[in-house]
Scaffold this motif. Structure first.
Motif, PDB file in Angstrom:
ATOM      1  N   VAL A  31      -3.170   4.583  21.272  1.00 24.01           N
ATOM      2  CA  VAL A  31      -2.530   3.451  20.586  1.00 24.01           C
ATOM      3  C   VAL A  31      -3.254   3.160  19.278  1.00 24.01           C
ATOM      4  CG1 VAL A  31      -1.991   0.983  20.718  1.00 24.01           C
ATOM      5  CG2 VAL A  31      -1.688   2.428  22.732  1.00 24.01           C
ATOM      6  N   VAL A  32      -4.576   3.137  19.313  1.00 22.82           N
ATOM      7  CA  VAL A  32      -5.365   2.850  18.116  1.00 22.82           C
ATOM      8  C   VAL A  32      -5.197   3.970  17.086  1.00 22.82           C
ATOM      9  CG1 VAL A  32      -7.698   2.486  17.228  1.00 22.82           C
ATOM     10  CG2 VAL A  32      -6.997   1.392  19.369  1.00 22.82           C
ATOM     11  N   GLN A  33      -5.177   5.224  17.520  1.00 24.20           N
ATOM     12  CA  GLN A  33      -4.963   6.338  16.595  1.00 24.20           C
ATOM     13  C   GLN A  33      -3.593   6.239  15.927  1.00 24.20           C
ATOM     14  OE1 GLN A  33      -5.579   9.772  19.082  1.00 24.20           O
ATOM     15  NE2 GLN A  33      -7.786   9.778  18.752  1.00 24.20           N
ATOM     16  N   ALA A  34      -2.562   5.924  16.717  1.00 26.73           N
ATOM     17  CA  ALA A  34      -1.214   5.802  16.157  1.00 26.73           C
ATOM     18  C   ALA A  34      -1.135   4.642  15.178  1.00 26.73           C
ATOM     19  CB  ALA A  34      -0.187   5.629  17.276  1.00 26.73           C
ATOM     20  N   ALA A  35      -1.765   3.524  15.522  1.00 24.31           N
ATOM     21  CA  ALA A  35      -1.757   2.356  14.635  1.00 24.31           C
ATOM     22  C   ALA A  35      -2.480   2.663  13.325  1.00 24.31           C
ATOM     23  CB  ALA A  35      -2.401   1.158  15.338  1.00 24.31           C
ATOM     24  N   LEU A  36      -3.601   3.351  13.408  1.00 23.73           N
ATOM     25  CA  LEU A  36      -4.357   3.714  12.212  1.00 23.73           C
ATOM     26  C   LEU A  36      -3.578   4.706  11.358  1.00 23.73           C
ATOM     27  CD1 LEU A  36      -6.918   3.481  10.531  1.00 23.73           C
ATOM     28  CD2 LEU A  36      -7.947   5.232  12.008  1.00 23.73           C
ATOM     29  N   GLN A  37      -2.933   5.663  11.999  1.00 24.57           N
ATOM     30  CA  GLN A  37      -2.129   6.633  11.270  1.00 24.57           C
ATOM     31  C   GLN A  37      -0.985   5.937  10.533  1.00 24.57           C
ATOM     32  OE1 GLN A  37      -0.347   9.682  13.745  1.00 24.57           O
ATOM     33  NE2 GLN A  37      -0.281  11.106  12.036  1.00 24.57           N
ATOM     34  N   ASP A  38      -0.302   5.021  11.208  1.00 26.25           N
ATOM     35  CA  ASP A  38       0.776   4.260  10.561  1.00 26.25           C
ATOM     36  C   ASP A  38       0.251   3.446   9.383  1.00 26.25           C
ATOM     37  OD1 ASP A  38       2.541   5.274  12.431  1.00 26.25           O
ATOM     38  OD2 ASP A  38       2.697   3.405  13.583  1.00 26.25           O
ATOM     39  N   TYR A  39      -0.871   2.765   9.580  1.00 26.72           N
ATOM     40  CA  TYR A  39      -1.454   1.945   8.531  1.00 26.72           C
ATOM     41  C   TYR A  39      -1.816   2.787   7.308  1.00 26.72           C
ATOM     42  CZ  TYR A  39      -4.744  -1.059   6.059  1.00 26.72           C
ATOM     43  OH  TYR A  39      -5.402  -1.770   5.090  1.00 26.72           O
ATOM     44  N   LEU A  40      -2.456   3.930   7.547  1.00 20.23           N
ATOM     45  CA  LEU A  40      -2.869   4.790   6.435  1.00 20.23           C
ATOM     46  C   LEU A  40      -1.668   5.380   5.705  1.00 20.23           C
ATOM     47  CD1 LEU A  40      -5.926   6.594   8.070  1.00 20.23           C
ATOM     48  CD2 LEU A  40      -5.952   4.724   6.400  1.00 20.23           C
ATOM     49  N   PHE A  41      -0.624   5.740   6.438  1.00 23.06           N
ATOM     50  CA  PHE A  41       0.588   6.246   5.800  1.00 23.06           C
ATOM     51  C   PHE A  41       1.198   5.189   4.881  1.00 23.06           C
ATOM     52  CE2 PHE A  41       5.166   6.665   5.539  1.00 23.06           C
ATOM     53  CZ  PHE A  41       5.299   7.958   5.064  1.00 23.06           C
ATOM     54  N   ILE A  42       1.278   3.966   5.382  1.00 20.98           N
ATOM     55  CA  ILE A  42       1.856   2.875   4.582  1.00 20.98           C
ATOM     56  C   ILE A  42       1.022   2.643   3.329  1.00 20.98           C
ATOM     57  CG2 ILE A  42       2.263   0.374   4.537  1.00 20.98           C
ATOM     58  CD1 ILE A  42       3.095   0.687   7.527  1.00 20.98           C
ATOM     59  N   ARG A  43      -0.300   2.650   3.450  1.00 22.50           N
ATOM     60  CA  ARG A  43      -1.166   2.455   2.279  1.00 22.50           C
ATOM     61  C   ARG A  43      -0.985   3.567   1.257  1.00 22.50           C
ATOM     62  NH1 ARG A  43      -4.790  -2.076   2.226  1.00 22.50           N
ATOM     63  NH2 ARG A  43      -5.456  -0.973   0.370  1.00 22.50           N
ATOM     64  N   GLN A  44      -0.896   4.814   1.727  1.00 21.21           N
ATOM     65  CA  GLN A  44      -0.691   5.940   0.826  1.00 21.21           C
ATOM     66  C   GLN A  44       0.687   5.856   0.173  1.00 21.21           C
ATOM     67  OE1 GLN A  44      -1.464   9.112   3.626  1.00 21.21           O
ATOM     68  NE2 GLN A  44      -3.499   9.454   2.795  1.00 21.21           N
ATOM     69  N   PHE A  45       1.678   5.465   0.948  1.00 15.46           N
ATOM     70  CA  PHE A  45       3.034   5.314   0.439  1.00 15.46           C
ATOM     71  C   PHE A  45       3.067   4.282  -0.681  1.00 15.46           C
ATOM     72  CE2 PHE A  45       7.149   3.214   0.428  1.00 15.46           C
ATOM     73  CZ  PHE A  45       8.046   4.270   0.427  1.00 15.46           C
ATOM     74  N   ARG A  46       2.456   3.139  -0.448  1.00  9.91           N
ATOM     75  CA  ARG A  46       2.443   2.079  -1.456  1.00  9.91           C
ATOM     76  C   ARG A  46       1.683   2.500  -2.716  1.00  9.91           C
ATOM     77  NH1 ARG A  46       1.319  -3.061   2.536  1.00  9.91           N
ATOM     78  NH2 ARG A  46       3.452  -3.204   3.352  1.00  9.91           N
ATOM     79  N   ALA A  47       0.578   3.226  -2.537  1.00 11.37           N
ATOM     80  CA  ALA A  47      -0.194   3.688  -3.698  1.00 11.37           C
ATOM     81  C   ALA A  47       0.627   4.680  -4.520  1.00 11.37           C
ATOM     82  CB  ALA A  47      -1.505   4.322  -3.243  1.00 11.37           C
ATOM     83  N   LEU A  48       1.295   5.604  -3.857  1.00 11.55           N
ATOM     84  CA  LEU A  48       2.125   6.578  -4.557  1.00 11.55           C
ATOM     85  C   LEU A  48       3.280   5.876  -5.265  1.00 11.55           C
ATOM     86  CD1 LEU A  48       2.889   9.448  -5.304  1.00 11.55           C
ATOM     87  CD2 LEU A  48       4.070   9.631  -3.104  1.00 11.55           C
ATOM     88  N   ARG A  49       3.896   4.942  -4.585  1.00  7.28           N
ATOM     89  CA  ARG A  49       5.004   4.192  -5.184  1.00  7.28           C
ATOM     90  C   ARG A  49       4.549   3.461  -6.434  1.00  7.28           C
ATOM     91  NH1 ARG A  49       7.650  -0.816  -5.103  1.00  7.28           N
ATOM     92  NH2 ARG A  49       9.911  -0.617  -5.000  1.00  7.28           N
ATOM     93  N   SER A  50       3.392   2.852  -6.361  1.00  4.33           N
ATOM     94  CA  SER A  50       2.859   2.127  -7.509  1.00  4.33           C
ATOM     95  C   SER A  50       2.609   3.072  -8.684  1.00  4.33           C
ATOM     96  CB  SER A  50       1.561   1.426  -7.115  1.00  4.33           C
ATOM     97  OG  SER A  50       0.988   0.776  -8.207  1.00  4.33           O
ATOM     98  N   GLN A  51       2.045   4.236  -8.408  1.00  5.94           N
ATOM     99  CA  GLN A  51       1.789   5.215  -9.468  1.00  5.94           C
ATOM    100  C   GLN A  51       3.085   5.699 -10.094  1.00  5.94           C
ATOM    101  OE1 GLN A  51      -0.518   8.348  -7.712  1.00  5.94           O
ATOM    102  NE2 GLN A  51      -2.239   7.007  -7.245  1.00  5.94           N
ATOM    103  N   LEU A  52       4.075   5.981  -9.258  1.00  4.12           N
ATOM    104  CA  LEU A  52       5.353   6.471  -9.777  1.00  4.12           C
ATOM    105  C   LEU A  52       6.086   5.409 -10.591  1.00  4.12           C
ATOM    106  CD1 LEU A  52       6.684   8.589  -6.781  1.00  4.12           C
ATOM    107  CD2 LEU A  52       5.875   9.420  -8.982  1.00  4.12           C
TER     108      LEU A  52
END
Length: 70
Positions: A31-52
């Protein structure tokens, strides 16, 4: 190779985690691994979106960005 990370949980968060893992029959680590993976994906997504968006002449939608990262 896997690494170990020690975290501290509040009693409330621990109770929620225990209830979820008991109900779904999965280990707390998964559960913790899945939650961390989701959190990191969202952070990377937002960073990429901001750059684009900074480089874009026309605004991108979240769907546009999702297509780039998928």
């Amino acid at each position: 190779m896997e690494d170990t990370l020690t975290i501290t949980l509040t009693p409330e968060l621990k109770a929620i985690l225990d209830n979820l893992t008991d109900a779904e029959g999965i280990p707390p680590e998964k559960v913790v691994q899945a939650a961390l993976q989701d959190y990191l994906f969202i952070r990377q997504f937002r960073a990429l979106r901001s750059q684009l968006l900074k480089k874009a002449k026309t605004p991108y939608t979240d769907d546009d960005i999702f297509e780039v990262v998928s």
